[in-house]
Design a protein around this motif. Structure first.
Motif, PDB file in Angstrom:
ATOM      1  N   PRO A 388       0.829  -1.224   0.000  1.00  0.00           N
ATOM      2  CA  PRO A 388       0.000   0.000   0.000  1.00  0.00           C
ATOM      3  C   PRO A 388       0.859   1.268   0.000  1.00  0.00           C
ATOM      4  CG  PRO A 388       0.105  -0.884   2.210  1.00  0.00           C
ATOM      5  CD  PRO A 388       0.913  -1.814   1.358  1.00  0.00           C
ATOM      6  N   ARG A 389       1.528   1.503  -1.112  1.00  0.00           N
ATOM      7  CA  ARG A 389       2.389   2.688  -1.225  1.00  0.00           C
ATOM      8  C   ARG A 389       1.585   3.983  -1.192  1.00  0.00           C
ATOM      9  NH1 ARG A 389       8.002   2.091  -0.756  1.00  0.00           N
ATOM     10  NH2 ARG A 389       8.422  -0.120  -1.052  1.00  0.00           N
ATOM     11  N   HIS A 390       0.352   3.924  -1.689  1.00  0.00           N
ATOM     12  CA  HIS A 390      -0.533   5.102  -1.746  1.00  0.00           C
ATOM     13  C   HIS A 390      -1.827   4.732  -1.008  1.00  0.00           C
ATOM     14  CE1 HIS A 390      -2.866   8.091  -4.577  1.00  0.00           C
ATOM     15  NE2 HIS A 390      -3.167   8.242  -3.304  1.00  0.00           N
ATOM     16  N   ILE A 391      -2.070   5.385   0.134  1.00  0.00           N
ATOM     17  CA  ILE A 391      -3.258   5.099   0.950  1.00  0.00           C
ATOM     18  C   ILE A 391      -4.077   6.383   1.099  1.00  0.00           C
ATOM     19  CG2 ILE A 391      -4.110   4.165   3.142  1.00  0.00           C
ATOM     20  CD1 ILE A 391      -1.335   3.007   3.638  1.00  0.00           C
ATOM     21  N   GLU A 392      -5.403   6.254   1.020  1.00  0.00           N
ATOM     22  CA  GLU A 392      -6.285   7.402   1.252  1.00  0.00           C
ATOM     23  C   GLU A 392      -7.301   7.043   2.331  1.00  0.00           C
ATOM     24  OE1 GLU A 392      -5.843   9.447  -3.134  1.00  0.00           O
ATOM     25  OE2 GLU A 392      -7.855   8.938  -2.445  1.00  0.00           O
ATOM     26  N   CYS A 393      -7.543   7.999   3.235  1.00  0.00           N
ATOM     27  CA  CYS A 393      -8.455   7.758   4.359  1.00  0.00           C
ATOM     28  C   CYS A 393      -9.531   8.840   4.394  1.00  0.00           C
ATOM     29  CB  CYS A 393      -7.665   7.752   5.665  1.00  0.00           C
ATOM     30  SG  CYS A 393      -8.681   7.451   7.136  1.00  0.00           S
ATOM     31  N   PHE A 394     -10.796   8.435   4.576  1.00  0.00           N
ATOM     32  CA  PHE A 394     -11.934   9.362   4.574  1.00  0.00           C
ATOM     33  C   PHE A 394     -12.561   9.459   5.956  1.00  0.00           C
ATOM     34  CE2 PHE A 394     -11.494   8.012   0.219  1.00  0.00           C
ATOM     35  CZ  PHE A 394     -11.801   9.140  -0.532  1.00  0.00           C
ATOM     36  N   ASP A 395     -12.986  10.695   6.305  1.00  0.00           N
ATOM     37  CA  ASP A 395     -13.671  10.920   7.582  1.00  0.00           C
ATOM     38  C   ASP A 395     -14.771  11.958   7.386  1.00  0.00           C
ATOM     39  OD1 ASP A 395     -14.028  10.843  10.495  1.00  0.00           O
ATOM     40  OD2 ASP A 395     -13.239  12.875  10.420  1.00  0.00           O
ATOM     41  N   ASN A 396     -15.963  11.690   7.954  1.00  0.00           N
ATOM     42  CA  ASN A 396     -17.075  12.664   7.924  1.00  0.00           C
ATOM     43  C   ASN A 396     -17.054  13.529   9.174  1.00  0.00           C
ATOM     44  OD1 ASN A 396     -18.244  11.871   5.511  1.00  0.00           O
ATOM     45  ND2 ASN A 396     -19.443  10.254   6.495  1.00  0.00           N
ATOM     46  N   SER A 397     -17.401  14.811   9.055  1.00  0.00           N
ATOM     47  CA  SER A 397     -17.523  15.691  10.223  1.00  0.00           C
ATOM     48  C   SER A 397     -18.825  16.449  10.139  1.00  0.00           C
ATOM     49  CB  SER A 397     -16.365  16.696  10.268  1.00  0.00           C
ATOM     50  OG  SER A 397     -15.162  16.042  10.559  1.00  0.00           O
ATOM     51  N   ASN A 398     -19.765  16.164  11.059  1.00  0.00           N
ATOM     52  CA  ASN A 398     -20.935  17.035  11.211  1.00  0.00           C
ATOM     53  C   ASN A 398     -21.315  17.024  12.683  1.00  0.00           C
ATOM     54  OD1 ASN A 398     -23.504  15.369  11.697  1.00  0.00           O
ATOM     55  ND2 ASN A 398     -22.521  14.261  10.003  1.00  0.00           N
ATOM     56  N   VAL A 405     -19.308  18.159   6.385  1.00  0.00           N
ATOM     57  CA  VAL A 405     -18.138  18.192   5.509  1.00  0.00           C
ATOM     58  C   VAL A 405     -17.454  16.824   5.605  1.00  0.00           C
ATOM     59  CG1 VAL A 405     -17.751  20.676   5.771  1.00  0.00           C
ATOM     60  CG2 VAL A 405     -16.626  19.078   7.338  1.00  0.00           C
ATOM     61  N   ALA A 406     -16.495  16.596   4.726  1.00  0.00           N
ATOM     62  CA  ALA A 406     -15.706  15.363   4.775  1.00  0.00           C
ATOM     63  C   ALA A 406     -14.269  15.683   4.409  1.00  0.00           C
ATOM     64  CB  ALA A 406     -16.283  14.319   3.826  1.00  0.00           C
ATOM     65  N   ALA A 407     -13.376  14.816   4.846  1.00  0.00           N
ATOM     66  CA  ALA A 407     -11.956  15.019   4.583  1.00  0.00           C
ATOM     67  C   ALA A 407     -11.352  13.745   4.007  1.00  0.00           C
ATOM     68  CB  ALA A 407     -11.231  15.391   5.870  1.00  0.00           C
ATOM     69  N   CYS A 408     -10.385  13.924   3.138  1.00  0.00           N
ATOM     70  CA  CYS A 408      -9.611  12.810   2.582  1.00  0.00           C
ATOM     71  C   CYS A 408      -8.133  13.141   2.776  1.00  0.00           C
ATOM     72  CB  CYS A 408      -9.925  12.627   1.095  1.00  0.00           C
ATOM     73  SG  CYS A 408      -8.807  11.489   0.252  1.00  0.00           S
ATOM     74  N   VAL A 409      -7.433  12.303   3.536  1.00  0.00           N
ATOM     75  CA  VAL A 409      -5.992  12.509   3.697  1.00  0.00           C
ATOM     76  C   VAL A 409      -5.252  11.404   2.952  1.00  0.00           C
ATOM     77  CG1 VAL A 409      -6.229  13.669   5.922  1.00  0.00           C
ATOM     78  CG2 VAL A 409      -5.821  11.214   5.872  1.00  0.00           C
ATOM     79  N   VAL A 410      -4.036  11.711   2.531  1.00  0.00           N
ATOM     80  CA  VAL A 410      -3.263  10.814   1.666  1.00  0.00           C
ATOM     81  C   VAL A 410      -1.904  10.529   2.295  1.00  0.00           C
ATOM     82  CG1 VAL A 410      -2.276  10.522  -0.643  1.00  0.00           C
ATOM     83  CG2 VAL A 410      -4.444  11.758  -0.358  1.00  0.00           C
ATOM     84  N   PHE A 411      -1.554   9.255   2.389  1.00  0.00           N
ATOM     85  CA  PHE A 411      -0.214   8.853   2.820  1.00  0.00           C
ATOM     86  C   PHE A 411       0.487   8.171   1.644  1.00  0.00           C
ATOM     87  CE2 PHE A 411       0.190   8.481   7.701  1.00  0.00           C
ATOM     88  CZ  PHE A 411      -0.492   9.686   7.876  1.00  0.00           C
ATOM     89  N   LYS A 412       1.723   8.558   1.404  1.00  0.00           N
ATOM     90  CA  LYS A 412       2.524   7.901   0.376  1.00  0.00           C
ATOM     91  C   LYS A 412       3.787   7.344   1.011  1.00  0.00           C
ATOM     92  CE  LYS A 412       0.585  10.350  -3.563  1.00  0.00           C
ATOM     93  NZ  LYS A 412       0.801  11.271  -4.699  1.00  0.00           N
ATOM     94  N   ASN A 413       4.022   6.046   0.812  1.00  0.00           N
ATOM     95  CA  ASN A 413       5.163   5.343   1.411  1.00  0.00           C
ATOM     96  C   ASN A 413       5.173   5.471   2.939  1.00  0.00           C
ATOM     97  OD1 ASN A 413       6.229   4.453  -1.102  1.00  0.00           O
ATOM     98  ND2 ASN A 413       7.083   6.499  -1.425  1.00  0.00           N
ATOM     99  N   GLY A 414       3.963   5.448   3.542  1.00  0.00           N
ATOM    100  CA  GLY A 414       3.850   5.462   4.994  1.00  0.00           C
ATOM    101  C   GLY A 414       3.926   6.826   5.638  1.00  0.00           C
ATOM    102  N   LYS A 415       3.974   7.902   4.804  1.00  0.00           N
ATOM    103  CA  LYS A 415       4.107   9.256   5.360  1.00  0.00           C
ATOM    104  C   LYS A 415       3.035  10.172   4.771  1.00  0.00           C
ATOM    105  CE  LYS A 415       9.103   8.712   5.780  1.00  0.00           C
ATOM    106  NZ  LYS A 415      10.417   9.098   5.227  1.00  0.00           N
TER     107      LYS A 415
END
Length: 597
Positions: A388-398, A405-415
């Motif tokens: 999983p060199r490229h991982i994306e994580c989603f979270d809802n906030s209300n 709203v929602a957020a998507c954060v991205v990790f590449k190579n574990g960072k």
């Protein structure tokens, strides 16, 4: 399938225990292995489909097979270990032994000297060790010298030489560190009693010395020799203090070797504790670099044989975390509770601490190796088909249903890759519906990546349980991406990982690096989403208050925020400053509103 030459070589192999050696076309040794049935084991390499790519490459290179038949599996294990150490074949586990270890020597002579050395001379002297660090030896030697006065000179203290008065006492005698056997001031019988006591202390048995000193102290006190009794008491205190630091379990656990193993994708760490009279007299952790897909059992066996040879252990009983076969001469015990389990847990903690220290060094010295290891470990732990060199994580906030709203954060190579973070205003969902919101943002995110022909992640993480995961899957179905991207959900409370079409969650070790990275992703998505949500709420609250002022419309609000940047600055601005921006009429209304408030 094996070629004709290999098939012929396999057909000549016996059905006996032994060691096999694989050579390439240039007659270079590639691999050494052990087997209880040579023919069966070697044949399996050419009939089995291996998942490990390195094993497939090894099999393709094999041109010649040689073997050595032995009596038992234990003999095969010992021979395999020695061949690996001697030849370091390319595809075998890497065993490192690039240092000489210190020993404590009791010299074979009249009035024996006791000293530390790295050189073992076969002259009848007694050698105890080897010890894993010089620090341990220094502590032990300081203890021995503090308890028992011993000579340090190298004179030949034969009866004849002492009788003829060839030697005179030196400074060590006057300092009280030696009792002068060179002039016959200390008998050989008393000196050898001290040597026997030193042997026991080195072996971890303090009982005899303590009893002897306590008896001496009592007799001296009865004879009113209080100063001498105090000096003996000080020795007792030193010995008891050393004993309390080294005793970790029941003193009845004697002459036992303890082994544990911690392994990841690239390395294994085997810890060895040697126990004598409930005290740890030796501790060492061996790092094994994996070359093929070796099992924990094979690695532990290799580590046990290596360290028992390296440290000259003859213990007949060992404690291990799972069953291994070391032959009939060694009793193998797998502790489940009590003192034995406690010492096995201690060994495992030692292996984990060693591994953590190696990680710290790896991050500084070789970050690429660390990164590769983490990715390989995540692939294994999360049952993925690729790293999983490229991982994306989603979270809802209300919060209370407002400003979803929602957020998507991205990790590449574990960072974290912050330039790739994205935030979403929920557009199609009315009210606080987390499932529908998740479905919307996942669809929007990957529809855009597909439209723009951007690279897709290898793993999607949904902050939520089965419901959130199901919603995200609907969007992947609509986009035709189901099965092409791995996706999991993480439930907040118990850190359960949910997979599509699998009702049973996966629980990772709470201390595993894989779980730590997933938690970091989840926390980062939550932080990013909450920050965006607060920003939106603040802006809405500001907009709402300004809109309540009669005569102040949307255009005026935009002009004011563009100049003053915040509500606080608008509220504290003077009439003249406001008038310059929005005119006197609106400025009066603003000043009046904020002064009344």
């Amino acid at each position: 399938m094996a070629n004709a030459s290999i098939t012929l070589q396999i057909s000549t192999l016996p059905d006996s225990p032994g060691v096999y050696q694989y050579y390439d076309k240039d007659d270079k040794l590639l691999y050494v292995g052990k087997a209880k049935n040579l023919k069966k084991r070697v044949s399996s390499y050419f009939t089995k489909n291996f998942d490990n790519n390195k094993t497939r490459v090894l099999v393709k290179k094999i041109a010649t097979i040689k073997h050595i038949v032995v009596e038992t599996e234990t003999d095969a294990l010992l021979l395999e270990n020695n061949l690996i150490k001697n030849y370091q074949p390319r595809y075998n586990v890497l065993l490192k032994d690039d240092k000489s270890y210190p020993w404590i020597c009791i010299k074979n002579e009249r009035f024996p000297r006791v000293f530390s050395t790295r050189q073992v001379i076969r002259d009848g002297s007694e050698y105890y060790g080897p010890y894993t660090s010089m620090k341990t030896v220094h502590i032990l030697m300081d203890l021995i010298r503090g308890l028992y006065p011993l000579r340090t000179c190298n004179y030949d203290l034969s009866k004849k030489n002492i009788k003829e008065g060839k030697f005179k006492v030196c400074l060590e005698y006057h300092l009280g560190n030696c009792l002068g056997p060179c002039e016959g001031l200390f008998s050989e019988k008393d000196y050898m009693e001290n040597i026997d006591a030193i042997r026991n202390i080195i072996k971890g048995n303090f009982k005899n010395s303590l009893n002897k000193f306590k008896g001496q102290m009592k007799r001296l006190a009865e004879d009113l020799k209080f100063e001498e009794a105090q000096r003996i008491k000080e020795k007792i205190d030193v010995l008891e203090n050393y004993q309390s630091k080294s005793t970790v379990v029941n003193p009845r656990i004697n002459n036992v070797d303890v082994f544990s193993i911690i392994a990841d994708e690239s390395f294994a760490y085997v810890n060895f504790l040697q126990i004598s009279h409930g005290a740890i007299i030796r501790s060492h952790t061996l790092e094994l670099k994996k070359k093929l897909d070796e099992s924990d059992e094979d690695l532990l066996l290799l580590g046990i044989v290596e360290m028992r040879q390296r440290f000259n252990s003859l213990s007949k009983e060992i404690y291990v975390p799972f069953e291994v076969d070391l032959g009939e001469d060694v009793k193998v015990h797998v502790p489940k509770l009590g003192d034995k389990k406690q010492i096995l847990d201690l060994s495992e903690r030692n292996a984990k601490y060693f591994r953590m220290e190696r990680f710290k060094q790896t991050k500084i010295v070789d970050p690429e190796r660390h990164e590769k290891r983490i990715m390989a470990q995540m692939k294994k732990d999360l049952r993925l088909s690729e790293e999983p060199r490229h991982i994306e994580c989603f979270d809802n906030s209300n919060i209370q249903g407002s400003n979803p709203v929602a957020a998507c954060v991205v990790f590449k190579n574990g960072k974290p890759s912050k330039k790739d973070y994205r935030k979403f205003n929920i557009k199609t969902v009315v009210g606080p519906d987390d499932f529908a919101s998740m479905e919307e943002v996942v669809y929007r995110r990957y529809k855009r990546l597909l439209d723009e022909e951007q690279p897709l992640p290898q793993l999607i993480i949904i902050d939520g349980g089965k419901g959130q995961l199901s919603s995200a899957l609907k969007s992947l179905d609509r986009l035709g991406l189901r099965g092409k991207i791995a996706i999991i959900g993480i439930a907040k409370r118990l850190e359960e990982l949910f997979y599509p079409d699998d009702p049973i969650p996966l629980y990772l070790d709470k201390k595993s690096e894989t779980l730590k990275i997933i938690q970091q992703l989840r926390n980062e998505a939550h932080r990013f989403g909450i920050t965006f949500h607060r920003s939106k709420r603040s802006k809405q609250a500001l907009d709402t208050e300004l809109e309540t002022i009669p005569g102040v419309g949307e255009k005026t609000i935009i002009t004011l925020l563009g100049h003053f940047k915040s509500k606080k600055r608008i509220a504290s601005a003077s009439f003249e400053e406001l008038a310059d921006i929005v005119g006197e009429s609106r400025a009066k209304k603003l000043v009046q509103h904020f002064s009344e408030k």
